[in-house]
Enzyme design. Structure first.
Site, PDB file in Angstrom:
ATOM      1  N   LYS A   1     -26.537 -34.913 -12.648  1.00 30.29           N
ATOM      2  CA  LYS A   1     -27.496 -33.916 -12.151  1.00 30.29           C
ATOM      3  C   LYS A   1     -28.198 -33.281 -13.335  1.00 30.29           C
ATOM      4  O   LYS A   1     -27.553 -32.920 -14.328  1.00 30.29           O
ATOM      5  CB  LYS A   1     -26.736 -32.860 -11.367  1.00 30.29           C
ATOM      6  CG  LYS A   1     -27.529 -31.645 -10.998  1.00 30.29           C
ATOM      7  CD  LYS A   1     -26.696 -30.773 -10.117  1.00 30.29           C
ATOM      8  CE  LYS A   1     -27.332 -29.425  -9.934  1.00 30.29           C
ATOM      9  NZ  LYS A   1     -26.608 -28.631  -8.944  1.00 30.29           N
TER      10      LYS A   1
HETATM   11  C1  5RP Z   1     -24.956 -24.511 -11.325  1.00 34.64           C
HETATM   12  C2  5RP Z   1     -25.238 -25.669 -10.459  1.00 34.64           C
HETATM   13  C3  5RP Z   1     -26.010 -25.436  -9.206  1.00 34.64           C
HETATM   14  O1  5RP Z   1     -25.407 -26.185  -8.195  1.00 34.64           O
HETATM   15  C4  5RP Z   1     -27.412 -25.870  -9.446  1.00 34.64           C
HETATM   16  O2  5RP Z   1     -28.021 -25.053 -10.338  1.00 34.64           O
HETATM   17  C5  5RP Z   1     -28.214 -26.224  -8.171  1.00 34.64           C
HETATM   18  O3  5RP Z   1     -28.727 -25.202  -7.582  1.00 34.64           O
HETATM   19  P1  5RP Z   1     -30.230 -24.680  -7.778  1.00 34.64           P
HETATM   20  O4  5RP Z   1     -31.111 -25.636  -7.006  1.00 34.64           O
HETATM   21  O5  5RP Z   1     -30.158 -23.325  -7.165  1.00 34.64           O
HETATM   22  O6  5RP Z   1     -30.568 -24.701  -9.239  1.00 34.64           O
HETATM   23  O7  5RP Z   1     -24.871 -26.769 -10.746  1.00 34.64           O
HETATM   24  O8  5RP Z   1     -24.523 -24.961 -12.567  1.00 34.64           O
END
Ligand code: 5RP
Length: 258
Positions: A173
């Site tokens: 991610k």
């Molecule tokens: C925090 C994360 C969150 O899940 C991520 O930031 C996703 O959420 P958003 O779309 O609100 O950024 O991994 O470290």
């Protein structure tokens, strides 16, 4: 690839189009009662039918999510710091793999902070988690977290994403950036993008559209969904962009703004 690992991954990234809409609600593990998540059960339950998976911590899973709901769980298993600290990179593994198995999760998630003073700790934790996950057929999603001082550009993000994939993560991610194809084309495993801070719905849909057009497997989006004025419409619109090929404009006009 091991059957169990492959089977769990296929619950998250849908095999018919190799795309996914992951709903991220794990923010509380370092942010506490995040806006929109004060009452998790009431705000999130209506969104679940439209999410391909749910990313959260074990405390919220156990206490706020009905065990009868059929949704793949991506369990946040790293933590150890809070927004009160300047440096958020000092994380460790907070949940054992046995506990993840007991909770019947489809994947576990851990952050790494490339370029931070705790870079090595994060990568070694990721490697250990992947070794543990492999024993049980549980995939690991690596979150390439970005410190305040880091540039969110293709050069930096492709470095972070590639290190996560080389270490053995099954999904990575990261954040969307200009020249995102460079990040995708140098990563051998599926990449999903975070939504980031709440922006206008059109902009978040545009981000999702650009990410999948550049080759991302989809989104792992939180605040831009659960902080939206119409969260159900918003997640439906994100789905339409990710799975049905609608443009951001089409999804905004026909679904989000209905
Ligand atoms: C925090 C994360 C969150 O899940 C991520 O930031 C996703 O959420 P958003 O779309 O609100 O950024 O991994 O470290």
């Amino acid at each position: 690839m091991d059957y169990g690992l492959k089977n769990r991954l296929s619950r998250i990234i849908k095999p018919n189009d190799n795309r996914t809409v992951m709903l991220a609600i794990d923010h509380g593990y370092f942010m506490g009662p995040t806006s929109g998540l004060e009452d998790v059960k009431n705000s999130i339950t209506p969104l679940l039918p439209y999410a391909d998976s749910l990313m959260l911590t074990r405390g919220i899973l156990r206490n706020q999510i009905d065990a009868g709901i059929d949704i793949p769980i991506v369990l946040r298993v790293s933590g150890g710091t809070s927004i009160l600290k300047d440096d958020l990179s000092d994380e460790d593994i907070t949940v054992s793999m046995e506990e993840a198995v007991r909770l019947n999760v489809s994947a576990v998630a851990l952050s790494i902070f490339i370029g931070s003073k705790n870079e090595k700790q994060g990568i070694i934790n990721l490697a250990r988690l992947i070794d543990e996950g492999n024993k049980f057929g549980i995939p690991v999603l690596a979150v390439t977290a970005v410190g305040r001082e880091m540039a969110r550009d293709a050069r930096y993000l492709s470095l972070a994403v590639r290190i996560a994939a080389e270490t053995g993560a099954s999904i990575v991610k990261t954040y969307y950036c200009e020249d995102f194809e460079k990040v995708i084309n140098t990563c051998p495993v599926p990449v999903v993008v975070a939504g980031g801070k709440k922006t206008a719905e059109r902009d978040a849909l545009e981000l999702a559209y650009n990410a999948v057009r550049s080759g991302a497997a989809g989104v792992d989006m939180g605040r831009n969904i659960f902080q939206s004025e119409k969260p159900v419409n918003m997640i439906k619109a994100v789905r339409a962009v990710v799975h049905e090929g609608l443009t951001a404009e089409e999804a905004y006009n026909t679904i989000c703004n209905k």
